[in-house]
Design a protein around this motif. Structure first.
Motif, PDB file in Angstrom:
ATOM      1  N   SER A   8       1.029   5.630   6.761  1.00  0.00           N
ATOM      2  CA  SER A   8       2.382   5.844   6.254  1.00  0.00           C
ATOM      3  C   SER A   8       3.109   6.913   7.051  1.00  0.00           C
ATOM      4  O   SER A   8       2.491   7.719   7.753  1.00  0.00           O
ATOM      5  N   LEU A  15       4.864   6.442  -0.553  1.00  0.00           N
ATOM      6  CA  LEU A  15       3.573   7.100  -0.332  1.00  0.00           C
ATOM      7  C   LEU A  15       3.288   8.041  -1.481  1.00  0.00           C
ATOM      8  O   LEU A  15       2.152   8.118  -1.971  1.00  0.00           O
ATOM      9  N   VAL A  31      -4.044  10.558   4.541  1.00  0.00           N
ATOM     10  CA  VAL A  31      -2.906   9.877   5.159  1.00  0.00           C
ATOM     11  C   VAL A  31      -3.104   9.803   6.659  1.00  0.00           C
ATOM     12  O   VAL A  31      -3.403  10.814   7.308  1.00  0.00           O
ATOM     13  N   SER A  50       6.243   1.613   4.399  1.00  0.00           N
ATOM     14  CA  SER A  50       5.129   2.495   4.051  1.00  0.00           C
ATOM     15  C   SER A  50       5.013   2.597   2.533  1.00  0.00           C
ATOM     16  O   SER A  50       6.030   2.521   1.833  1.00  0.00           O
ATOM     17  N   PRO A  51       3.746   2.780   2.081  1.00  0.00           N
ATOM     18  CA  PRO A  51       2.489   2.905   2.811  1.00  0.00           C
ATOM     19  C   PRO A  51       1.753   1.567   2.908  1.00  0.00           C
ATOM     20  O   PRO A  51       2.154   0.577   2.306  1.00  0.00           O
TER      21      PRO A  51
END
Length: 211
Positions: A8, A15, A31, A50-51
């Motif tokens: 992400s 996220l 991450v 994202s994610p």
């Protein structure tokens, strides 16, 4: 060692939702930072959003699918109500956040007031004015449901709360959002309730920036 990896951009409201879900379940996560729109990003998500979750050999994109998977695949407190109507209410809220509150709270208020000036740009005041009016309407919906229980869908935190929180949190950091929240006591208390949870402390996207 992390059990799951989120691929992400680091400052992403979705996220934050996914990591809140992981933190509420007690699942270790990390991450892997992606360059937005890169070939690697597009290989993981066809629309470069994202994610993207990685759990061993499993890769999964779209945040509702990710949140559902984490809740179903791991031990820990259930984040989807057992009652059928409450589960439907949870999904209604997720839909409202994605379709209406993300454009208003994040794109209309937070990005214009916080991100655009940070990047040296000028906020779109017309967009902000429209978003501020819509934000008041959206707060009224939140207030209505919070009259019935402590969280959006029931008296226990659910995926719905994890979806709404990052958007409302960032919107509250703008003058327009803060002003509207002063007239929305239940929403304000809900925000403080989430901010008081260990999952917030574990996932606060602004913590490292403030350090």
């Amino acid at each position: 060692m992390s059990t799951i990896v989120f691929h992400s951009q680091p400052m992403s409201v979705y996220l934050w939702t996914a990591s809140l879900v992981a933190a509420e379940k007690g699942v270790p996560w990390s991450v892997n930072v992606l360059e937005p729109g890169s070939d690697t990003h597009k290989k993981l998500h066809p629309f470069a959003r994202s994610p993207v979750l990685q759990h061993g050999a499993i890769f999964l994109y779209e945040t509702l699918a990710i949140a559902h998977y984490i809740d179903e695949a791991f031990e820990g407190p259930a984040l989807q109500p057992a009652d059928g109507l409450e589960r439907a209410e949870m999904l209604r809220w997720v839909s409202l956040v994605n379709a209406h509150m993300f454009p208003t709270m994040t794109n209309g208020l937070a990005k214009q007031r916080l991100l655009v000036p940070m990047r040296g740009g000028r906020p779109d005041e017309a967009l902000i004015a429209r978003a501020a009016t819509e934000f008041v309407h959206q707060l009224a919906l939140i207030e209505k449901d919070l009259r019935h229980h402590e969280f959006l869908a029931s008296d226990e935190i659910s995926l719905a709360d994890c979806f709404l929180f990052p958007h409302l949190h960032f919107a509250s950091m703008t003058a327009e959002g803060d002003g509207a929240l002063k007239c929305a006591p239940l929403s304000s208390r809900w925000l403080e309730r989430i901010r008081g949870r260990p999952s917030f402390a574990a996932t606060d996207q602004l913590r490292d920036l403030a350090a």
